[in-house]
Design an enzyme around this catalytic site. Structure first.
Site, short mmCIF file in Angstrom:
data_model
loop_
_atom_site.label_atom_id
_atom_site.label_comp_id
_atom_site.label_asym_id
_atom_site.label_seq_id
_atom_site.Cartn_x
_atom_site.Cartn_y
_atom_site.Cartn_z
N CYS A 74 2.83 -10.92 1.60
CA CYS A 74 3.29 -9.52 1.62
C CYS A 74 2.34 -8.76 2.54
O CYS A 74 1.47 -8.03 2.08
CB CYS A 74 3.28 -8.94 0.21
N ALA A 75 2.51 -8.90 3.83
CA ALA A 75 1.46 -8.56 4.79
C ALA A 75 1.41 -7.09 5.21
O ALA A 75 0.33 -6.60 5.54
CB ALA A 75 1.61 -9.44 6.03
N ALA A 76 2.53 -6.41 5.29
CA ALA A 76 2.53 -5.04 5.82
C ALA A 76 1.65 -4.14 4.94
O ALA A 76 1.62 -4.32 3.72
CB ALA A 76 3.95 -4.49 5.88
N PRO A 77 0.91 -3.21 5.55
CA PRO A 77 0.96 -2.79 6.96
C PRO A 77 0.10 -3.61 7.91
O PRO A 77 0.15 -3.40 9.11
CB PRO A 77 0.45 -1.35 6.89
N GLY A 78 -0.76 -4.52 7.41
CA GLY A 78 -1.39 -5.47 8.31
C GLY A 78 -2.89 -5.40 8.47
O GLY A 78 -3.46 -6.18 9.23
N SER A 79 -3.57 -4.50 7.76
CA SER A 79 -5.02 -4.40 7.91
C SER A 79 -5.71 -5.70 7.48
O SER A 79 -6.59 -6.22 8.18
CB SER A 79 -5.57 -3.23 7.10
N ASP A 140 -0.87 -10.22 -1.88
CA ASP A 140 -1.11 -8.82 -2.23
C ASP A 140 0.25 -8.24 -2.58
O ASP A 140 0.91 -7.60 -1.77
CB ASP A 140 -1.74 -8.09 -1.04
N CYS A 192 -2.75 -3.19 -6.51
CA CYS A 192 -3.40 -1.87 -6.56
C CYS A 192 -3.15 -1.25 -7.94
O CYS A 192 -2.92 -0.05 -8.05
CB CYS A 192 -2.85 -0.96 -5.47
#
Length: 230
Positions: A74-79, A140, A192
């Site tokens: 679940c990569a976005a937004p990519g930081s 994540d 989170c």
């Protein structure tokens, strides 16, 4: 933690600022205003990645090594994805939402990560099996976000309700990620949220489903040795 963390992509260095984004933006001190302007320009130009300290924890704990193949489910937004790209041989960055996947691809391209990163758009719980097994998997997962209540106080009004709805999805994504992991590989699961239904209960259910094929690692020594987390 209220401070921001800034990571340089080229040198791999971390700096911790004990000021949040809003406080830095509205600071009266000319030096802080100048620093804020530099950070914005450097981030736009792909020189730094800026995030809260807690957001840097999963990438530190994942411990990507040179030559690793990494799946960010679940990569976005990519930081976090950009941090995996620094050491990994290959990063598959996935997001279920086409719009977010497009933004993710654009961000990684601007950060100079596209040469070793593949962006995909699949539901995490149904990510297709391939001949490639991953050394590291980052999960994540989608969550209620109630851990951000200091920034979004309205979340207190619905606390715990989203967790009951999201638990099954989170578990499905974790189980899929585990199936794509190499023997001896590492997964980091993060949210989170403070809700145990979205955290401990997901891990416990995954361990029961896997019947001893995976174990939970004690990360105390990793945290103690990390200049970011210690």
């Amino acid at each position: 933690c209220r401070g921001d963390v800034v990571k340089t992509l080229a040198g791999g260095a971390w700096w911790r600022l004990d000021l949040g984004r809003s406080a830095l933006k509205h600071a009266d001190d000319p030096a802080l205003r100048a620093l804020n302007g530099w950070l914005q320009a450097a981030a736009k130009g792909g020189g730094v990645v800026r995030q809260e300290l807690v957001s840097g924890a999963p990438s530190e704990l994942l411990g990507v090594r040179p030559g690793d193949a990494v799946l960010d489910v679940c990569a976005a937004p990519g930081s976090k994805t950009s941090q995996y790209c620094e050491a990994a041989r290959l990063v598959v960055a996935n997001d279920a939402d086409p719009r977010r996947a497009y933004i993710l691809a654009s961000k990684l391209r601007s950060l100079g990560c596209s040469s070793k990163c593949v962006v995909t758009c699949h539901r995490g719980q149904a990510f297709p099996a391939t001949a490639l097994k991953f050394d590291r998997v980052a999960c994540d997962v989608p969550c209620s976000g109630d851990g951000t209540v200091r920034k979004i106080p309205s979340l207190l009004k619905v606390w715990a309700r989203p967790g009951r709805r999201l638990h099954a999805l989170q578990l499905q994504i974790v189980l899929r990620g585990l199936r794509l992991l190499k023997v001896g590989g590492t997964m980091v699961f993060s949210t989170c949220s403070f809700d145990p239904l979205e955290n401990e209960a997901v891990v416990a259910a995954a361990l029961r489903a896997c019947k001893g094929a995976f174990v939970v690692r004690d990360c105390a020594s990793l945290v103690a040795s990390s200049p970011l987390l210690a």
